[in-house]
Design a protein around this motif. Structure first.
Motif, PDB file in Angstrom:
ATOM      1  N   LEU A 284      -6.815 -64.928 -15.666  1.00 39.49           N
ATOM      2  CA  LEU A 284      -7.853 -65.688 -15.041  1.00 39.49           C
ATOM      3  C   LEU A 284      -8.084 -67.377 -15.837  1.00 39.49           C
ATOM      4  CD1 LEU A 284      -9.231 -62.477 -14.975  1.00 39.49           C
ATOM      5  CD2 LEU A 284     -10.689 -63.470 -14.691  1.00 39.49           C
ATOM      6  N   ASP A 285      -8.172 -68.360 -15.052  1.00 44.32           N
ATOM      7  CA  ASP A 285      -7.700 -69.244 -16.063  1.00 44.32           C
ATOM      8  C   ASP A 285      -9.087 -69.937 -14.498  1.00 44.32           C
ATOM      9  OD1 ASP A 285      -7.522 -71.286 -17.763  1.00 44.32           O
ATOM     10  OD2 ASP A 285      -5.829 -71.784 -17.026  1.00 44.32           O
ATOM     11  N   LYS A 286      -9.379 -71.726 -15.337  1.00 50.95           N
ATOM     12  CA  LYS A 286     -10.216 -72.104 -15.134  1.00 50.95           C
ATOM     13  C   LYS A 286     -10.123 -72.669 -13.099  1.00 50.95           C
ATOM     14  CE  LYS A 286     -13.421 -76.761 -15.043  1.00 50.95           C
ATOM     15  NZ  LYS A 286     -13.051 -77.871 -15.310  1.00 50.95           N
ATOM     16  N   ASN A 287     -10.970 -71.963 -12.541  1.00 53.57           N
ATOM     17  CA  ASN A 287     -10.923 -71.549 -11.028  1.00 53.57           C
ATOM     18  C   ASN A 287     -10.024 -71.145  -9.828  1.00 53.57           C
ATOM     19  OD1 ASN A 287     -13.484 -72.965 -10.973  1.00 53.57           O
ATOM     20  ND2 ASN A 287     -12.231 -74.936 -10.889  1.00 53.57           N
ATOM     21  N   SER A 288      -9.195 -70.452 -10.830  1.00 49.26           N
ATOM     22  CA  SER A 288      -8.151 -69.439 -10.078  1.00 49.26           C
ATOM     23  C   SER A 288      -7.884 -68.369 -11.241  1.00 49.26           C
ATOM     24  CB  SER A 288      -7.167 -70.568 -10.098  1.00 49.26           C
ATOM     25  OG  SER A 288      -6.819 -70.777 -11.433  1.00 49.26           O
ATOM     26  N   ILE A 289      -7.285 -67.194  -9.751  1.00 54.78           N
ATOM     27  CA  ILE A 289      -6.439 -66.298 -10.808  1.00 54.78           C
ATOM     28  C   ILE A 289      -5.091 -66.457 -10.227  1.00 54.78           C
ATOM     29  CG2 ILE A 289      -6.361 -63.218 -10.743  1.00 54.78           C
ATOM     30  CD1 ILE A 289      -9.328 -63.866  -9.646  1.00 54.78           C
ATOM     31  N   GLU A 290      -4.102 -66.150 -11.668  1.00 53.21           N
ATOM     32  CA  GLU A 290      -2.738 -66.219 -11.481  1.00 53.21           C
ATOM     33  C   GLU A 290      -2.354 -64.299 -10.789  1.00 53.21           C
ATOM     34  OE1 GLU A 290      -1.362 -68.094 -14.674  1.00 53.21           O
ATOM     35  OE2 GLU A 290      -2.376 -69.952 -14.710  1.00 53.21           O
ATOM     36  N   ILE A 291      -1.775 -64.476 -10.236  1.00 49.63           N
ATOM     37  CA  ILE A 291      -1.260 -62.452  -9.936  1.00 49.63           C
ATOM     38  C   ILE A 291       0.642 -62.305 -10.702  1.00 49.63           C
ATOM     39  CG2 ILE A 291      -1.166 -60.996  -8.538  1.00 49.63           C
ATOM     40  CD1 ILE A 291      -3.568 -62.622  -7.034  1.00 49.63           C
ATOM     41  N   GLU A 292       0.587 -61.502 -11.494  1.00 50.54           N
ATOM     42  CA  GLU A 292       1.888 -61.792 -11.625  1.00 50.54           C
ATOM     43  C   GLU A 292       3.168 -60.468 -11.974  1.00 50.54           C
ATOM     44  OE1 GLU A 292       3.155 -64.421 -14.490  1.00 50.54           O
ATOM     45  OE2 GLU A 292       1.113 -65.328 -15.155  1.00 50.54           O
ATOM     46  N   SER A 293       3.640 -60.114 -11.577  1.00 49.17           N
ATOM     47  CA  SER A 293       4.323 -58.632 -11.287  1.00 49.17           C
ATOM     48  C   SER A 293       5.822 -59.528 -11.758  1.00 49.17           C
ATOM     49  CB  SER A 293       4.335 -57.875 -10.064  1.00 49.17           C
ATOM     50  OG  SER A 293       5.060 -58.672  -8.933  1.00 49.17           O
ATOM     51  N   GLU A 294       6.315 -57.761 -12.537  1.00 54.39           N
ATOM     52  CA  GLU A 294       8.198 -58.231 -12.988  1.00 54.39           C
ATOM     53  C   GLU A 294       8.980 -56.789 -13.154  1.00 54.39           C
ATOM     54  OE1 GLU A 294      11.062 -60.516 -16.199  1.00 54.39           O
ATOM     55  OE2 GLU A 294       8.687 -60.548 -16.243  1.00 54.39           O
ATOM     56  N   THR A 295       9.843 -56.875 -12.859  1.00 54.96           N
ATOM     57  CA  THR A 295      11.006 -55.799 -12.888  1.00 54.96           C
ATOM     58  C   THR A 295      12.204 -56.207 -13.603  1.00 54.96           C
ATOM     59  OG1 THR A 295       9.513 -54.613 -10.931  1.00 54.96           O
ATOM     60  CG2 THR A 295      12.609 -53.897 -11.860  1.00 54.96           C
ATOM     61  N   GLN A 296      12.441 -55.517 -15.050  1.00 53.25           N
ATOM     62  CA  GLN A 296      13.047 -55.751 -15.274  1.00 53.25           C
ATOM     63  C   GLN A 296      14.844 -55.843 -14.936  1.00 53.25           C
ATOM     64  OE1 GLN A 296      14.047 -57.662 -18.762  1.00 53.25           O
ATOM     65  NE2 GLN A 296      11.612 -57.620 -18.770  1.00 53.25           N
ATOM     66  N   GLY A 297      15.956 -57.081 -14.979  1.00 46.15           N
ATOM     67  CA  GLY A 297      16.514 -56.487 -14.223  1.00 46.15           C
ATOM     68  C   GLY A 297      16.715 -57.232 -11.916  1.00 46.15           C
ATOM     69  N   GLY A 301       6.956 -61.593  -9.615  1.00 41.81           N
ATOM     70  CA  GLY A 301       6.650 -62.131  -8.475  1.00 41.81           C
ATOM     71  C   GLY A 301       5.746 -63.311  -8.322  1.00 41.81           C
ATOM     72  N   TYR A 302       4.766 -64.421  -8.106  1.00 42.56           N
ATOM     73  CA  TYR A 302       3.764 -65.105  -8.623  1.00 42.56           C
ATOM     74  C   TYR A 302       3.116 -65.466  -6.924  1.00 42.56           C
ATOM     75  CZ  TYR A 302       1.721 -68.438 -11.340  1.00 42.56           C
ATOM     76  OH  TYR A 302       0.832 -68.781 -11.595  1.00 42.56           O
ATOM     77  N   GLU A 303       2.121 -65.623  -8.094  1.00 46.51           N
ATOM     78  CA  GLU A 303       0.923 -65.813  -7.169  1.00 46.51           C
ATOM     79  C   GLU A 303      -0.056 -66.707  -6.794  1.00 46.51           C
ATOM     80  OE1 GLU A 303      -0.979 -65.147  -1.613  1.00 46.51           O
ATOM     81  OE2 GLU A 303       0.880 -64.043  -2.558  1.00 46.51           O
ATOM     82  N   THR A 304      -0.789 -67.436  -6.715  1.00 51.09           N
ATOM     83  CA  THR A 304      -2.401 -67.815  -7.331  1.00 51.09           C
ATOM     84  C   THR A 304      -3.139 -68.096  -6.626  1.00 51.09           C
ATOM     85  OG1 THR A 304      -1.252 -69.417  -8.637  1.00 51.09           O
ATOM     86  CG2 THR A 304      -3.572 -69.505  -8.549  1.00 51.09           C
ATOM     87  N   ILE A 305      -4.328 -67.331  -6.256  1.00 49.92           N
ATOM     88  CA  ILE A 305      -5.991 -67.685  -5.383  1.00 49.92           C
ATOM     89  C   ILE A 305      -6.892 -68.022  -6.216  1.00 49.92           C
ATOM     90  CG2 ILE A 305      -5.110 -65.566  -4.233  1.00 49.92           C
ATOM     91  CD1 ILE A 305      -7.078 -63.778  -5.670  1.00 49.92           C
ATOM     92  N   SER A 306      -7.500 -68.907  -5.621  1.00 48.64           N
ATOM     93  CA  SER A 306      -8.736 -69.106  -5.457  1.00 48.64           C
ATOM     94  C   SER A 306      -9.719 -68.443  -6.438  1.00 48.64           C
ATOM     95  CB  SER A 306      -9.839 -70.271  -4.892  1.00 48.64           C
ATOM     96  OG  SER A 306      -9.538 -69.969  -4.080  1.00 48.64           O
ATOM     97  N   ALA A 307     -10.456 -68.852  -7.644  1.00 52.72           N
ATOM     98  CA  ALA A 307     -11.491 -67.633  -7.561  1.00 52.72           C
ATOM     99  C   ALA A 307     -12.879 -69.096  -8.870  1.00 52.72           C
ATOM    100  CB  ALA A 307     -11.218 -66.986  -8.584  1.00 52.72           C
ATOM    101  N   ASP A 308     -14.375 -68.591  -8.411  1.00 53.87           N
ATOM    102  CA  ASP A 308     -15.780 -68.619  -9.506  1.00 53.87           C
ATOM    103  C   ASP A 308     -15.461 -68.264 -10.606  1.00 53.87           C
ATOM    104  OD1 ASP A 308     -15.984 -70.001  -7.198  1.00 53.87           O
ATOM    105  OD2 ASP A 308     -17.146 -68.208  -5.874  1.00 53.87           O
ATOM    106  N   ASP A 310     -15.452 -69.494 -14.950  1.00 55.31           N
ATOM    107  CA  ASP A 310     -15.288 -71.474 -15.934  1.00 55.31           C
ATOM    108  C   ASP A 310     -14.763 -70.471 -17.015  1.00 55.31           C
ATOM    109  OD1 ASP A 310     -15.040 -74.079 -15.851  1.00 55.31           O
ATOM    110  OD2 ASP A 310     -17.334 -73.525 -16.731  1.00 55.31           O
ATOM    111  N   GLY A 311     -14.145 -69.375 -17.144  1.00 58.90           N
ATOM    112  CA  GLY A 311     -14.532 -69.050 -18.727  1.00 58.90           C
ATOM    113  C   GLY A 311     -12.926 -68.915 -19.478  1.00 58.90           C
ATOM    114  N   GLN A 312     -12.573 -68.409 -20.727  1.00 59.46           N
ATOM    115  CA  GLN A 312     -12.032 -68.704 -20.913  1.00 59.46           C
ATOM    116  C   GLN A 312     -10.516 -68.280 -20.595  1.00 59.46           C
ATOM    117  OE1 GLN A 312     -11.940 -68.145 -25.595  1.00 59.46           O
ATOM    118  NE2 GLN A 312     -13.868 -69.279 -25.642  1.00 59.46           N
ATOM    119  N   ARG A 313      -8.657 -68.920 -20.665  1.00 62.12           N
ATOM    120  CA  ARG A 313      -8.100 -68.095 -20.050  1.00 62.12           C
ATOM    121  C   ARG A 313      -7.279 -67.043 -20.584  1.00 62.12           C
ATOM    122  NH1 ARG A 313      -3.417 -70.000 -16.895  1.00 62.12           N
ATOM    123  NH2 ARG A 313      -1.333 -68.831 -17.680  1.00 62.12           N
ATOM    124  N   ILE A 314      -7.189 -65.748 -19.325  1.00 65.49           N
ATOM    125  CA  ILE A 314      -7.436 -64.162 -20.239  1.00 65.49           C
ATOM    126  C   ILE A 314      -6.502 -63.714 -19.222  1.00 65.49           C
ATOM    127  CG2 ILE A 314      -9.925 -63.171 -19.095  1.00 65.49           C
ATOM    128  CD1 ILE A 314      -9.817 -61.587 -21.123  1.00 65.49           C
TER     129      ILE A 314
END
Length: 388
Positions: A284-297, A301-308, A310-314
């Motif tokens: 979660l970052d300002k006005n967005s949520i980043e979605i990630e997943s990974e498999t070693q080897g 995958g990565y995608e961002t959606i909008s969100a309401d 205004d807190g700290q990045r977590i």
């Protein structure tokens, strides 16, 4: 015994029976359906696996009173493939029953009624709930029931009422689904019961019919009655956990996002999630949520959606399937423009463009999610994060 019954109505009732009939039982009679005459104008169908029993009655022309016990799945397969119209059942001696309809004729082995387990009579039931609400409750919670057989008290739903509010809760220890609605009960009688998972599945089918579900209990059994159909269920033993302790109470950070956007993004990104734990990371970052997943080897995958927000990045990790299960019951296709209803045009559980309120304390504590907007029920979903 001899009777004539409508193929359409008989097929419908046998369809309900199939969920209870044992498909591969070492005891043949548990794979059968008991058919008994009731006077000259009705027959009763009974199926049981000892833990769950279903009784239903339908209109029929009874020419000779009596009973027969026939293999449930085979009988259903025959009846559903017959043409609409009348079907005649004739008992031939003690071992065979002949089934005739049009140019079709079949013979089935008749098991003795004496070997069929005794099913208790349904007592007077004083508690009630409308079928649409019951169907809604089951739809919104049943997916969170544990799949582990050893966690016996979690293999069902807690169904309770108090002060005019009715609530259903399920959990598997990693997540919890809770729905609550103002439903005055008969005579203001409070109840607190555990409904097994199989019984919930059968109730969801029965509750597609319009009307009222009557229910009650005794020391060992639960009873449900919808119209001419009655479900009798052996109680789950044990104590359901104190679920209210895991509901976050205060000092939570809040984000809001569109359910459809999140559902689609997780579905795509989770293709690259590790098969063992299906972890996706939400940042979660300002006005967005980043979605990630990974498999070693293999890759990531990565995608961002909008969100309401205004807190700290977590960043918080989740089981992708647990998120999908929740989003599936609160979202609708983005092309929808009007309120949708569940199958059977009942149980209004989904609304267009649902916004989700996402409440959390930190990366390690349980997260609370709930749909926003006006509705006649309260719904929440609590999920434990995965350590990244």
């Amino acid at each position: 015994m001899k009777f004539i019954v409508s193929q359409e109505s008989f097929k419908e009732e046998l369809g309900f029976i199939q969920g209870v009939v044992e498909k591969r039982s070492a005891i043949p009679v548990l794979s059968s359906v008991l058919i008994k005459s009731i006077g000259k104008d009705k027959i009763k169908l009974v199926a049981t696996d000892y833990d769950t029993s279903l009784i239903t009655t339908i209109s029929a022309e009874v020419l000779e009173e009596g009973s027969t016990c026939l293999p449930g799945k085979k009988l259903f397969d025959i009846i559903r493939l017959l043409d609409p119209g009348n079907v005649t059942f004739t008992k031939k001696g003690d071992e065979l029953v002949q089934i005739e309809s049009g140019r079709s004729s079949f013979r089935l082995i008749d098991y003795s009624e004496d070997s069929f387990p005794e099913v208790p009579a349904v007592p007077e039931l004083t508690s009630t709930i409308d079928c649409s609400s019951l169907a809604l409750f089951i739809q919104m919670t049943s997916f969170a029931i544990t799949q582990e057989q050893i966690r016996y008290t979690l293999s069902g739903a807690k169904f309770e009422s108090k002060a005019g509010k009715v609530r259903m809760v399920t959990t598997d220890g990693h997540r919890l689904a809770l729905i609550e609605k103002d439903i005055p009960t008969s005579n203001d009688v409070n109840f607190d019961i555990l409904i097994p998972k199989k019984a919930l599945s059968e109730l969801s089918k029965l509750a597609k019919e319009e009307g009222i579900c009557r229910f009650g209990e005794d020391q060992n059994l639960l009873y449900f009655q919808i119209g001419e159909r009655s479900l009798i269920v052996r109680k789950l033993a044990g104590q359901f956990p104190n679920y209210e302790m895991v509901i976050p109470k205060a000092d939570l950070t809040v984000a809001e996002f569109d359910a459809n956007e999140m559902k689609s993004a997780i579905r795509r990104v989770s293709l690259m999630a590790d098969e063992r734990n299906k972890t996706v990371k939400l940042t979660l970052d300002k006005n967005s949520i980043e979605i990630e997943s990974e498999t070693q080897g293999e890759g990531a995958g990565y995608e961002t959606i909008s969100a309401d927000y205004d807190g700290q990045r977590i960043s918080i990790g989740f089981n992708a399937q647990y998120l999908q299960d929740f989003l599936n019951v609160v979202s609708v296709p983005s092309s929808a423009s009007v309120e949708k209803e569940t199958e059977g045009d009942k149980a209004k559980a989904r609304v267009n463009s649902t916004k989700i309120k996402f409440e959390f304390k930190d990366s390690y504590s349980q997260v609370l999610m709930r749909p926003l907007g006006e509705r006649d029920y309260n719904y929440m979903y609590i999920i434990m994060p995965i350590r990244l």
